[in-house]
Design a protein around this motif. Sequence first.
Motif, PDB file in Angstrom:
ATOM      1  N   GLY A  24      36.956  56.587  32.480  1.00 23.31           N
ATOM      2  CA  GLY A  24      37.050  57.766  31.924  1.00 23.31           C
ATOM      3  C   GLY A  24      37.121  58.907  33.011  1.00 23.31           C
ATOM      4  O   GLY A  24      37.005  60.252  32.627  1.00 23.31           O
ATOM      5  N   ARG A  25      37.423  58.498  34.340  1.00 21.86           N
ATOM      6  CA  ARG A  25      37.523  59.323  35.306  1.00 21.86           C
ATOM      7  C   ARG A  25      38.809  59.500  35.964  1.00 21.86           C
ATOM      8  O   ARG A  25      39.415  58.251  36.015  1.00 21.86           O
ATOM      9  CB  ARG A  25      36.338  59.176  36.518  1.00 21.86           C
ATOM     10  CG  ARG A  25      35.080  59.148  35.950  1.00 21.86           C
ATOM     11  CD  ARG A  25      34.439  60.574  35.775  1.00 21.86           C
ATOM     12  NE  ARG A  25      34.513  61.276  37.021  1.00 21.86           N
ATOM     13  CZ  ARG A  25      34.072  62.403  37.357  1.00 21.86           C
ATOM     14  NH1 ARG A  25      34.151  63.424  36.341  1.00 21.86           N
ATOM     15  NH2 ARG A  25      33.985  62.990  38.365  1.00 21.86           N
ATOM     16  N   TYR A  26      39.221  60.450  36.348  1.00 18.81           N
ATOM     17  CA  TYR A  26      40.611  60.655  37.006  1.00 18.81           C
ATOM     18  C   TYR A  26      41.731  60.163  36.274  1.00 18.81           C
ATOM     19  O   TYR A  26      42.253  60.303  34.945  1.00 18.81           O
ATOM     20  CB  TYR A  26      40.528  60.161  38.477  1.00 18.81           C
ATOM     21  CG  TYR A  26      39.298  60.853  39.129  1.00 18.81           C
ATOM     22  CD1 TYR A  26      39.625  62.065  39.690  1.00 18.81           C
ATOM     23  CD2 TYR A  26      38.295  60.160  39.505  1.00 18.81           C
ATOM     24  CE1 TYR A  26      38.485  62.919  40.159  1.00 18.81           C
ATOM     25  CE2 TYR A  26      37.039  60.686  40.152  1.00 18.81           C
ATOM     26  CZ  TYR A  26      37.219  61.893  40.376  1.00 18.81           C
ATOM     27  OH  TYR A  26      36.338  62.634  41.065  1.00 18.81           O
ATOM     28  N   GLY A  30      39.565  55.817  28.865  1.00 20.76           N
ATOM     29  CA  GLY A  30      38.145  55.685  28.422  1.00 20.76           C
ATOM     30  C   GLY A  30      37.274  56.990  28.417  1.00 20.76           C
ATOM     31  O   GLY A  30      37.766  57.991  28.852  1.00 20.76           O
ATOM     32  N   THR A  31      36.120  56.752  28.077  1.00 19.56           N
ATOM     33  CA  THR A  31      35.153  57.858  28.027  1.00 19.56           C
ATOM     34  C   THR A  31      34.136  57.783  29.201  1.00 19.56           C
ATOM     35  O   THR A  31      33.474  56.473  29.467  1.00 19.56           O
ATOM     36  CB  THR A  31      34.441  58.080  26.603  1.00 19.56           C
ATOM     37  OG1 THR A  31      35.372  58.248  25.740  1.00 19.56           O
ATOM     38  CG2 THR A  31      33.544  59.129  26.850  1.00 19.56           C
ATOM     39  N   PHE A  32      34.040  58.691  30.007  1.00 21.49           N
ATOM     40  CA  PHE A  32      33.014  58.457  31.215  1.00 21.49           C
ATOM     41  C   PHE A  32      31.538  58.606  30.652  1.00 21.49           C
ATOM     42  O   PHE A  32      31.295  59.463  30.012  1.00 21.49           O
ATOM     43  CB  PHE A  32      33.196  59.516  32.210  1.00 21.49           C
ATOM     44  CG  PHE A  32      32.203  59.698  33.349  1.00 21.49           C
ATOM     45  CD1 PHE A  32      32.155  58.655  34.280  1.00 21.49           C
ATOM     46  CD2 PHE A  32      31.416  60.643  33.461  1.00 21.49           C
ATOM     47  CE1 PHE A  32      31.169  58.505  35.107  1.00 21.49           C
ATOM     48  CE2 PHE A  32      30.615  60.608  34.735  1.00 21.49           C
ATOM     49  CZ  PHE A  32      30.595  59.596  35.480  1.00 21.49           C
ATOM     50  N   ASP A  33      30.869  57.631  30.957  1.00 26.08           N
ATOM     51  CA  ASP A  33      29.348  57.478  30.544  1.00 26.08           C
ATOM     52  C   ASP A  33      28.662  56.861  31.562  1.00 26.08           C
ATOM     53  O   ASP A  33      28.900  55.391  31.702  1.00 26.08           O
ATOM     54  CB  ASP A  33      29.252  56.499  29.235  1.00 26.08           C
ATOM     55  CG  ASP A  33      27.776  56.617  28.546  1.00 26.08           C
ATOM     56  OD1 ASP A  33      27.032  57.542  29.149  1.00 26.08           O
ATOM     57  OD2 ASP A  33      27.731  55.925  27.677  1.00 26.08           O
ATOM     58  N   PRO A  34      28.095  57.706  32.604  1.00 28.17           N
ATOM     59  CA  PRO A  34      27.736  57.173  34.006  1.00 28.17           C
ATOM     60  C   PRO A  34      26.949  55.672  33.752  1.00 28.17           C
ATOM     61  O   PRO A  34      25.995  55.705  32.976  1.00 28.17           O
ATOM     62  CB  PRO A  34      26.695  58.192  34.414  1.00 28.17           C
ATOM     63  CG  PRO A  34      27.415  59.440  33.676  1.00 28.17           C
ATOM     64  CD  PRO A  34      27.773  58.963  32.192  1.00 28.17           C
ATOM     65  N   PHE A  35      27.148  54.849  34.517  1.00 29.69           N
ATOM     66  CA  PHE A  35      26.604  53.430  34.707  1.00 29.69           C
ATOM     67  C   PHE A  35      26.593  52.659  33.540  1.00 29.69           C
ATOM     68  O   PHE A  35      25.891  51.507  33.238  1.00 29.69           O
ATOM     69  CB  PHE A  35      25.181  53.883  35.052  1.00 29.69           C
ATOM     70  CG  PHE A  35      25.178  54.269  36.636  1.00 29.69           C
ATOM     71  CD1 PHE A  35      25.646  53.814  37.881  1.00 29.69           C
ATOM     72  CD2 PHE A  35      24.385  55.754  36.899  1.00 29.69           C
ATOM     73  CE1 PHE A  35      25.978  54.384  38.976  1.00 29.69           C
ATOM     74  CE2 PHE A  35      24.647  56.215  38.024  1.00 29.69           C
ATOM     75  CZ  PHE A  35      25.092  55.510  39.068  1.00 29.69           C
ATOM     76  N   ARG A  36      27.246  52.945  32.459  1.00 31.50           N
ATOM     77  CA  ARG A  36      27.143  52.257  31.104  1.00 31.50           C
ATOM     78  C   ARG A  36      28.102  51.023  31.110  1.00 31.50           C
ATOM     79  O   ARG A  36      27.644  50.043  30.877  1.00 31.50           O
ATOM     80  CB  ARG A  36      27.716  52.931  29.816  1.00 31.50           C
ATOM     81  CG  ARG A  36      27.755  52.341  28.678  1.00 31.50           C
ATOM     82  CD  ARG A  36      27.545  52.992  27.522  1.00 31.50           C
ATOM     83  NE  ARG A  36      27.258  52.296  26.289  1.00 31.50           N
ATOM     84  CZ  ARG A  36      27.920  52.371  25.147  1.00 31.50           C
ATOM     85  NH1 ARG A  36      29.269  52.773  25.261  1.00 31.50           N
ATOM     86  NH2 ARG A  36      27.870  51.606  24.278  1.00 31.50           N
ATOM     87  N   ALA A  37      29.203  51.031  32.041  1.00 35.50           N
ATOM     88  CA  ALA A  37      30.253  50.052  31.814  1.00 35.50           C
ATOM     89  C   ALA A  37      30.533  49.465  33.302  1.00 35.50           C
ATOM     90  O   ALA A  37      31.604  48.568  33.415  1.00 35.50           O
ATOM     91  CB  ALA A  37      31.522  50.316  31.142  1.00 35.50           C
ATOM     92  N   GLU A  38      29.911  50.052  34.329  1.00 33.17           N
ATOM     93  CA  GLU A  38      30.077  49.656  35.671  1.00 33.17           C
ATOM     94  C   GLU A  38      30.113  48.098  35.922  1.00 33.17           C
ATOM     95  O   GLU A  38      31.045  47.651  36.581  1.00 33.17           O
ATOM     96  CB  GLU A  38      29.447  50.436  36.609  1.00 33.17           C
ATOM     97  CG  GLU A  38      29.946  51.803  36.820  1.00 33.17           C
ATOM     98  CD  GLU A  38      29.758  52.749  35.836  1.00 33.17           C
ATOM     99  OE1 GLU A  38      29.192  52.382  34.733  1.00 33.17           O
ATOM    100  OE2 GLU A  38      30.094  54.070  35.805  1.00 33.17           O
ATOM    101  N   ALA A  69      27.225  52.868  44.153  1.00 29.81           N
ATOM    102  CA  ALA A  69      26.383  51.976  43.083  1.00 29.81           C
ATOM    103  C   ALA A  69      27.158  51.237  42.192  1.00 29.81           C
ATOM    104  O   ALA A  69      26.770  50.366  41.712  1.00 29.81           O
ATOM    105  CB  ALA A  69      25.758  53.362  42.397  1.00 29.81           C
ATOM    106  N   ASN A  70      28.233  51.759  42.019  1.00 32.09           N
ATOM    107  CA  ASN A  70      29.367  50.775  41.143  1.00 32.09           C
ATOM    108  C   ASN A  70      29.358  49.381  41.707  1.00 32.09           C
ATOM    109  O   ASN A  70      29.457  48.449  40.682  1.00 32.09           O
ATOM    110  CB  ASN A  70      30.560  51.363  40.888  1.00 32.09           C
ATOM    111  CG  ASN A  70      30.766  52.582  40.153  1.00 32.09           C
ATOM    112  OD1 ASN A  70      29.796  52.839  39.319  1.00 32.09           O
ATOM    113  ND2 ASN A  70      31.725  53.260  40.212  1.00 32.09           N
TER     114      ASN A  70
END
Length: 84
Positions: A24-26, A30-38, A69-70
């Motif tokens: 979800g970035r750049y 998808g949709t950016f949802d921090p730390f959900r799918a990393e 963190a990813n």
Amino acid sequence: MVLNLDPIRAAGAVYAVLTQDTRGRYTSDGTFDPFRAEAEDGFDTVEWVAAQAWCTGGVGMLGASYVGANQLHAAAARPPHLAG
């Protein structure tokens, strides 16, 4: 400590260098949802890279800040081919 990788130098040393955007970035779908799918995305990426004909089977990751963190989330998922 500053993490810095010169991709041209690494490729010259016979490493394959890939970059991946967070979902979800750049340029990533998808949709950016921090730390959900990393963890899941990192696991899948490591295993995809390891399966490529140009890969010896060992995959390393590098990142700082959110990208770092990813890497921790991906490592916690324990992809079999993550070497470092």
